[in-house]
Design a protein around this motif. Structure first.
Motif, PDB file in Angstrom:
ATOM      1  N   VAL A 104       5.792  12.490  -0.850  1.00  0.00           N
ATOM      2  CA  VAL A 104       5.384  11.204  -0.297  1.00  0.00           C
ATOM      3  C   VAL A 104       3.958  11.311   0.222  1.00  0.00           C
ATOM      4  CG1 VAL A 104       5.834   9.438   1.460  1.00  0.00           C
ATOM      5  CG2 VAL A 104       7.751  10.660   0.409  1.00  0.00           C
ATOM      6  N   CYS A 105       3.142  10.327  -0.117  1.00  0.00           N
ATOM      7  CA  CYS A 105       1.829  10.191   0.508  1.00  0.00           C
ATOM      8  C   CYS A 105       1.823   8.847   1.226  1.00  0.00           C
ATOM      9  CB  CYS A 105       0.700  10.302  -0.517  1.00  0.00           C
ATOM     10  SG  CYS A 105       0.736   9.040  -1.796  1.00  0.00           S
ATOM     11  N   THR A 106       1.082   8.763   2.308  1.00  0.00           N
ATOM     12  CA  THR A 106       1.051   7.538   3.083  1.00  0.00           C
ATOM     13  C   THR A 106      -0.344   7.282   3.620  1.00  0.00           C
ATOM     14  OG1 THR A 106       2.054   6.312   4.921  1.00  0.00           O
ATOM     15  CG2 THR A 106       1.777   8.681   5.237  1.00  0.00           C
ATOM     16  N   SER A 107      -0.648   6.012   3.799  1.00  0.00           N
ATOM     17  CA  SER A 107      -1.882   5.606   4.459  1.00  0.00           C
ATOM     18  C   SER A 107      -1.567   5.069   5.859  1.00  0.00           C
ATOM     19  CB  SER A 107      -2.578   4.512   3.633  1.00  0.00           C
ATOM     20  OG  SER A 107      -1.754   3.371   3.555  1.00  0.00           O
ATOM     21  N   ASN A 108      -0.339   5.265   6.298  1.00  0.00           N
ATOM     22  CA  ASN A 108       0.193   4.637   7.503  1.00  0.00           C
ATOM     23  C   ASN A 108      -0.051   5.513   8.733  1.00  0.00           C
ATOM     24  OD1 ASN A 108       1.882   3.521   9.482  1.00  0.00           O
ATOM     25  ND2 ASN A 108       3.358   2.807   7.958  1.00  0.00           N
ATOM     26  N   LYS A 109      -1.135   5.241   9.434  1.00  0.00           N
ATOM     27  CA  LYS A 109      -1.500   6.040  10.613  1.00  0.00           C
ATOM     28  C   LYS A 109      -0.468   5.935  11.733  1.00  0.00           C
ATOM     29  CE  LYS A 109      -6.274   4.941   9.676  1.00  0.00           C
ATOM     30  NZ  LYS A 109      -5.888   3.876   8.762  1.00  0.00           N
ATOM     31  N   GLU A 110       0.088   4.755  11.928  1.00  0.00           N
ATOM     32  CA  GLU A 110       1.099   4.566  12.972  1.00  0.00           C
ATOM     33  C   GLU A 110       2.347   5.404  12.675  1.00  0.00           C
ATOM     34  OE1 GLU A 110       3.377   0.970  15.380  1.00  0.00           O
ATOM     35  OE2 GLU A 110       2.414   0.519  13.468  1.00  0.00           O
ATOM     36  N   LEU A 111       2.765   5.414  11.428  1.00  0.00           N
ATOM     37  CA  LEU A 111       3.921   6.218  11.023  1.00  0.00           C
ATOM     38  C   LEU A 111       3.666   7.700  11.281  1.00  0.00           C
ATOM     39  CD1 LEU A 111       6.668   6.544   9.537  1.00  0.00           C
ATOM     40  CD2 LEU A 111       5.337   6.671   7.417  1.00  0.00           C
ATOM     41  N   VAL A 112       2.497   8.169  10.896  1.00  0.00           N
ATOM     42  CA  VAL A 112       2.158   9.579  11.080  1.00  0.00           C
ATOM     43  C   VAL A 112       2.060   9.921  12.567  1.00  0.00           C
ATOM     44  CG1 VAL A 112       0.383  11.338  10.676  1.00  0.00           C
ATOM     45  CG2 VAL A 112       1.044   9.782   8.833  1.00  0.00           C
ATOM     46  N   ALA A 113       1.477   9.031  13.361  1.00  0.00           N
ATOM     47  CA  ALA A 113       1.348   9.285  14.796  1.00  0.00           C
ATOM     48  C   ALA A 113       2.711   9.391  15.476  1.00  0.00           C
ATOM     49  CB  ALA A 113       0.518   8.182  15.451  1.00  0.00           C
ATOM     50  N   LYS A 114       3.640   8.530  15.095  1.00  0.00           N
ATOM     51  CA  LYS A 114       4.944   8.499  15.759  1.00  0.00           C
ATOM     52  C   LYS A 114       5.947   9.500  15.188  1.00  0.00           C
ATOM     53  CE  LYS A 114       4.720   3.860  17.562  1.00  0.00           C
ATOM     54  NZ  LYS A 114       5.277   2.515  17.593  1.00  0.00           N
ATOM     55  N   HIS A 115       5.873   9.772  13.877  1.00  0.00           N
ATOM     56  CA  HIS A 115       6.913  10.582  13.239  1.00  0.00           C
ATOM     57  C   HIS A 115       6.370  11.693  12.349  1.00  0.00           C
ATOM     58  CE1 HIS A 115       9.990   7.771  14.597  1.00  0.00           C
ATOM     59  NE2 HIS A 115       9.225   6.788  14.155  1.00  0.00           N
ATOM     60  N   GLY A 116       5.068  11.919  12.401  1.00  0.00           N
ATOM     61  CA  GLY A 116       4.443  12.892  11.502  1.00  0.00           C
ATOM     62  C   GLY A 116       5.052  14.279  11.563  1.00  0.00           C
ATOM     63  N   ALA A 117       5.260  14.805  12.765  1.00  0.00           N
ATOM     64  CA  ALA A 117       5.804  16.164  12.908  1.00  0.00           C
ATOM     65  C   ALA A 117       7.193  16.259  12.276  1.00  0.00           C
ATOM     66  CB  ALA A 117       5.846  16.559  14.379  1.00  0.00           C
ATOM     67  N   GLU A 118       8.028  15.284  12.545  1.00  0.00           N
ATOM     68  CA  GLU A 118       9.380  15.273  11.976  1.00  0.00           C
ATOM     69  C   GLU A 118       9.339  15.187  10.447  1.00  0.00           C
ATOM     70  OE1 GLU A 118      13.321  12.379  11.739  1.00  0.00           O
ATOM     71  OE2 GLU A 118      11.613  11.765  12.965  1.00  0.00           O
ATOM     72  N   LEU A 119       8.511  14.307   9.919  1.00  0.00           N
ATOM     73  CA  LEU A 119       8.418  14.130   8.469  1.00  0.00           C
ATOM     74  C   LEU A 119       7.850  15.370   7.786  1.00  0.00           C
ATOM     75  CD1 LEU A 119       7.221  10.414   8.423  1.00  0.00           C
ATOM     76  CD2 LEU A 119       9.524  11.286   7.914  1.00  0.00           C
ATOM     77  N   LEU A 120       6.873  16.013   8.408  1.00  0.00           N
ATOM     78  CA  LEU A 120       6.333  17.258   7.852  1.00  0.00           C
ATOM     79  C   LEU A 120       7.393  18.357   7.820  1.00  0.00           C
ATOM     80  CD1 LEU A 120       2.747  17.391   9.362  1.00  0.00           C
ATOM     81  CD2 LEU A 120       3.354  17.259   6.942  1.00  0.00           C
ATOM     82  N   GLU A 121       8.218  18.409   8.850  1.00  0.00           N
ATOM     83  CA  GLU A 121       9.286  19.406   8.888  1.00  0.00           C
ATOM     84  C   GLU A 121      10.301  19.166   7.771  1.00  0.00           C
ATOM     85  OE1 GLU A 121      11.283  22.753   9.766  1.00  0.00           O
ATOM     86  OE2 GLU A 121       9.324  22.154  10.526  1.00  0.00           O
ATOM     87  N   ILE A 122      10.661  17.922   7.543  1.00  0.00           N
ATOM     88  CA  ILE A 122      11.572  17.593   6.438  1.00  0.00           C
ATOM     89  C   ILE A 122      10.950  17.990   5.113  1.00  0.00           C
ATOM     90  CG2 ILE A 122      12.706  15.709   5.195  1.00  0.00           C
ATOM     91  CD1 ILE A 122      12.879  14.234   7.946  1.00  0.00           C
ATOM     92  N   ALA A 123       9.678  17.677   4.934  1.00  0.00           N
ATOM     93  CA  ALA A 123       8.985  18.025   3.687  1.00  0.00           C
ATOM     94  C   ALA A 123       8.963  19.531   3.483  1.00  0.00           C
ATOM     95  CB  ALA A 123       7.559  17.471   3.715  1.00  0.00           C
ATOM     96  N   ARG A 124       8.714  20.287   4.539  1.00  0.00           N
ATOM     97  CA  ARG A 124       8.699  21.767   4.429  1.00  0.00           C
ATOM     98  C   ARG A 124      10.061  22.308   3.982  1.00  0.00           C
ATOM     99  NH1 ARG A 124       4.504  21.663   7.901  1.00  0.00           N
ATOM    100  NH2 ARG A 124       5.167  21.688  10.026  1.00  0.00           N
ATOM    101  N   LYS A 125      11.123  21.728   4.530  1.00  0.00           N
ATOM    102  CA  LYS A 125      12.479  22.195   4.191  1.00  0.00           C
ATOM    103  C   LYS A 125      12.838  21.883   2.739  1.00  0.00           C
ATOM    104  CE  LYS A 125      14.391  22.003   8.832  1.00  0.00           C
ATOM    105  NZ  LYS A 125      15.279  21.291   9.748  1.00  0.00           N
ATOM    106  N   GLN A 126      12.233  20.851   2.184  1.00  0.00           N
ATOM    107  CA  GLN A 126      12.545  20.459   0.816  1.00  0.00           C
ATOM    108  C   GLN A 126      11.624  21.169  -0.154  1.00  0.00           C
ATOM    109  OE1 GLN A 126      15.174  18.779  -0.064  1.00  0.00           O
ATOM    110  NE2 GLN A 126      15.764  18.422   2.031  1.00  0.00           N
TER     111      GLN A 126
END
Length: 117
Positions: free
Chosen positions: A95-117
């Motif tokens: 997934v790529c995103t241009s959504n700064k608000e999404l990254v600010a609020k959930h970036g760490a969690e989403l990066l962790e999910i991506a790492r696990k996959q």
């Protein structure tokens, strides 16, 4: 072949689709594989748009399509953008995103999910 889904077809989303499709030879060369937009997710219809045949309204079509390996999230906001991004990552899609608000609020969690996959 790399099949892409674009979540959102506003100014940014339509630009992403145009770049991939209109500059396909150059984009595919940089990606190392031929790349095409398979789906565009949006709530609206776009009669007369050159890509109207790719517009869908059901996110599950993208989530359950094993050919989709890349998802570009350009919806904005956090609600659906977060849920869709999280589900795509959990399904093993990039997934790529241009959504700064999404990254600010959930970036760490989403990066962790991506790492696990």
């Amino acid at each position: 072949m790399i099949y892409v889904a674009v979540l959102g077809y506003g100014t940014v989303g339509s630009g992403v689709v145009e770049v991939i499709e209109n500059n396909n030879e150059a984009v595919s060369a940089k990606a190392g594989e031929e790349m095409h937009v398979k789906y565009i997710l949006d709530l609206r219809d776009f009669p007369g748009d050159p890509y109207e045949g790719k517009v869908i309204h059901d996110f599950n079509v993208i989530l359950n399509d094993p050919e989709i390996s890349v998802v570009c999230e350009v919806m904005g906001g956090v609600g659906p953008a977060y849920q869709f991004t999280k589900q795509c990552l959990e399904a093993g899609k990039s997934v790529c995103t241009s959504n700064k608000e999404l990254v600010a609020k959930h970036g760490a969690e989403l990066l962790e999910i991506a790492r696990k996959q």
